[in-house]
Design an enzyme around this catalytic site. Structure first.
Site, mmCIF file in Angstrom:
data_model
loop_
_atom_site.group_PDB
_atom_site.id
_atom_site.type_symbol
_atom_site.label_atom_id
_atom_site.label_comp_id
_atom_site.label_asym_id
_atom_site.label_seq_id
_atom_site.Cartn_x
_atom_site.Cartn_y
_atom_site.Cartn_z
ATOM 1 N N GLY A 104 38.849 -10.375 -4.803
ATOM 2 C CA GLY A 104 37.407 -10.100 -4.878
ATOM 3 C C GLY A 104 36.983 -9.250 -3.687
ATOM 4 N N HIS A 152 35.743 -15.966 -9.257
ATOM 5 C CA HIS A 152 37.178 -16.105 -9.547
ATOM 6 C C HIS A 152 37.449 -15.839 -11.029
ATOM 7 C CE1 HIS A 152 36.810 -18.882 -5.964
ATOM 8 N NE2 HIS A 152 37.808 -18.113 -5.580
ATOM 9 N N ASP A 169 35.374 -10.458 -0.116
ATOM 10 C CA ASP A 169 36.127 -10.490 1.143
ATOM 11 C C ASP A 169 36.668 -9.088 1.384
ATOM 12 O OD1 ASP A 169 35.855 -13.325 1.754
ATOM 13 O OD2 ASP A 169 37.000 -13.602 -0.078
ATOM 14 N N SER A 179 30.399 -17.646 -3.817
ATOM 15 C CA SER A 179 31.406 -18.067 -2.843
ATOM 16 C C SER A 179 31.620 -19.564 -2.995
ATOM 17 C CB SER A 179 30.880 -17.780 -1.426
ATOM 18 O OG SER A 179 31.588 -18.543 -0.485
ATOM 19 N N GLN A 185 39.407 -8.540 3.958
ATOM 20 C CA GLN A 185 40.693 -9.127 3.543
ATOM 21 C C GLN A 185 41.500 -8.130 2.704
ATOM 22 O OE1 GLN A 185 41.532 -13.390 2.326
ATOM 23 N NE2 GLN A 185 41.037 -12.540 0.337
ATOM 24 N N MET A 233 41.927 -20.308 -3.259
ATOM 25 C CA MET A 233 42.012 -21.577 -2.530
ATOM 26 C C MET A 233 41.280 -22.674 -3.303
ATOM 27 S SD MET A 233 41.967 -20.644 1.477
ATOM 28 C CE MET A 233 40.248 -20.288 1.617
ATOM 29 N N GLY A 234 41.069 -22.450 -4.619
ATOM 30 C CA GLY A 234 40.390 -23.454 -5.433
ATOM 31 C C GLY A 234 38.882 -23.391 -5.251
HETATM 32 O O1 PAF Z 1 40.391 -15.194 -0.496
HETATM 33 C C1 PAF Z 1 40.929 -16.332 -0.493
HETATM 34 O O2 PAF Z 1 40.520 -17.248 -1.202
HETATM 35 C C2 PAF Z 1 42.134 -16.578 0.409
HETATM 36 O O3 PAF Z 1 42.006 -15.915 1.617
HETATM 37 C C3 PAF Z 1 43.475 -16.236 -0.275
HETATM 38 C C4 PAF Z 1 43.598 -14.756 -0.555
HETATM 39 C C5 PAF Z 1 43.605 -17.030 -1.565
HETATM 40 C C6 PAF Z 1 44.631 -16.636 0.651
HETATM 41 O O4 PAF Z 1 44.620 -17.999 0.918
#
Ligand code: PAF
Length: 285
Positions: free
Chosen positions: A147, A37, A150, A185, A153, A30-31
C-alpha cells in the site's frame, strides 16, 4: 483458502503451483486487516494464479515495545476477509518459525531508510527488510503488493529488491481512504471517538495544501501544513517533509524534481496514536 503455519508446508504448496506454471502474488501484512489490505489482495488475485497473504506481526520492526503490545490482533476476522477476497493461502507463522535465531542481518539504503520514519523509528526499516526479504525467499513471488500509505516503506523495499538482485515486481497500490479522507490503517481501530473526529483534518489539510502550493514556495507550503494541523487541539505534527518521491531527499524548490511528495506523521490524542499519510504535489499520479 488454505491456512499454512510453517515455511516447509508453504514451500511444498508453492513448488507444486510453480510446477503447474502458475504465477504467484504475495501480499505481506501484519494482520488487523481492513479495506486497504483487501484492495491489495483483490489486485493480486486479479493478476496472479495464486495469492499468498502473510499475516505476521513482525517484532523486529517495532522499536517501541508498547506499540507492539497494543497492535490489534484479529486473526479469525483476517482469515474471513482474505477468504472473501479470493486469496489462495494465508501464511500465519509463529515468531519462532520465522526467527528460530535472532536475525542479525543489517540493511542500509540511505537516504530512503534514514529520513522521516527512519529517523524517528531507528531500526524500523531494518526490521521491515529482515521480514520482507525472508518472505520473498520463502514465496519467490512474481509480484508483491504494498500500500502506498506506507510511501517510504515502498521506496526502501525497492532499494532492497535492487540490492539483492531479486526478479520480482513491486506493485504499489493507492491509499484507500474512509469517506472523510482518513487513510485506512490498522492503527485506526485504536482511535477513540473524539480522536476519530479530528484525525480526518490531516488529509483535509494536505489536500488544501496542494492548492496553496500553486502560489507558494516549498517552505511556505511546509509551514502552512504544520501550522494548520498543530492548530487542531489533539493533533501534533511529528514531522512533515516535502521530498523527491524516489530518493526521499528533501527538496527546496518545486523545480528540483518531477516527482514531489509531502510525507507526514501526526500524533493524535492523549495515548497518542501515530498516524502517517502523504500527498503528491507533482508527478506519478
Ligand atoms: O506494511 C506492513 O504491514 C509491514 O511493514 C510489512 C510490509 C507487512 C512487513 O512486516
Amino acid at each position: 483458502m488454505k491456512v499454512i503455519n510453517t515455511i516447509s508446508d508453504l514451500r511444498a504448496f508453492l513448488d507444486l503451483a510453480r510446477r503447474e506454471g502458475k504465477t504467484i502474488g504475495l501480499v505481506p501484512t501484519m494482520g488487523a486487516l481492513h479495506e486497504g489490505h483487501a484492495s491489495l489482495v483483490r489486485r493480486s488475485v486479479a493478476e496472479n494464479d495464486v495469492t499468498v497473504v502473510s499475516i505476521f506481526l513482525n517484532p523486529t520492526q517495532f522499536n517501541d515495545p508498547s506499540d507492539l503490545e497494543r497492535y490489534p490482533r484479529t486473526l479469525e476476522a483476517d482469515c474471513q476477509l482474505l477468504d472473501a477476497c479470493g486469496a489462495t493461502v494465508a501464511f500465519a507463522p509463529t515468531v519462532k518459525e520465522i526467527y528460530p535465531e535472532p536475525d542479525t542481518r543489517t540493511f542500509s539504503y540511505p537516504p530512503t531508510d534514514t529520513v522521516m520514519e527512519g529517523a524517528f523509528r531507528p531500526g524500523h526499516f531494518n526490521g521491515v527488510c529482515q521480514i520482507v526479504s525472508k518472505l520473498f525467499s520463502y514465496v519467490e513471488p512474481d509480484r508483491s503488493y504494498f500500500g502506498e500509505k506506507d510511501f517510504q516503506q515502498i521506496a526502501v523495499i525497492r532499494r532492497m529488491v535492487e540490492d539483492l538482485g531479486l526478479k520480482l515486481t513491486i506493485v504499489p497500490c493507492p491509499v484507500v481512504r474512509e469517506e472523510n479522507g482518513l487513510a485506512m490503517s490498522s492503527r485506526n481501530s485504536l482511535l477513540k471517538p473524539e480522536e476519530r473526529a479530528i484525525a480526518p483534518k490531516i488529509y483535509a489539510t494536505l489536500a488544501n495544501s496542494v492548492v496553496f502550493a500553486e502560489g507558494h514556495s516549498v517552505k511556505e507550503t511546509h509551514d502552512f501544513v504544520v501550522t494548520a494541523i498543530n492548530s487542531v487541539p489533539g493533533l501534533e505534527v511529528q514531522y512533515f517533509s516535502i521530498v523527491d518521491g524516489r530518493t526521499l531527499a528533501d527538496v527546496k524548490s518545486w523545480d528540483e524534481s518531477d516527482f514531489i511528495v509531502g510525507c507526514i506523521t501526526v500524533f493524535c490524542g492523549a495515548t497518542p496514536i501515530r498516524l502517517i499519510d502523504h500527498i503528491k504535489y507533482k508527478g506519478e499520479e
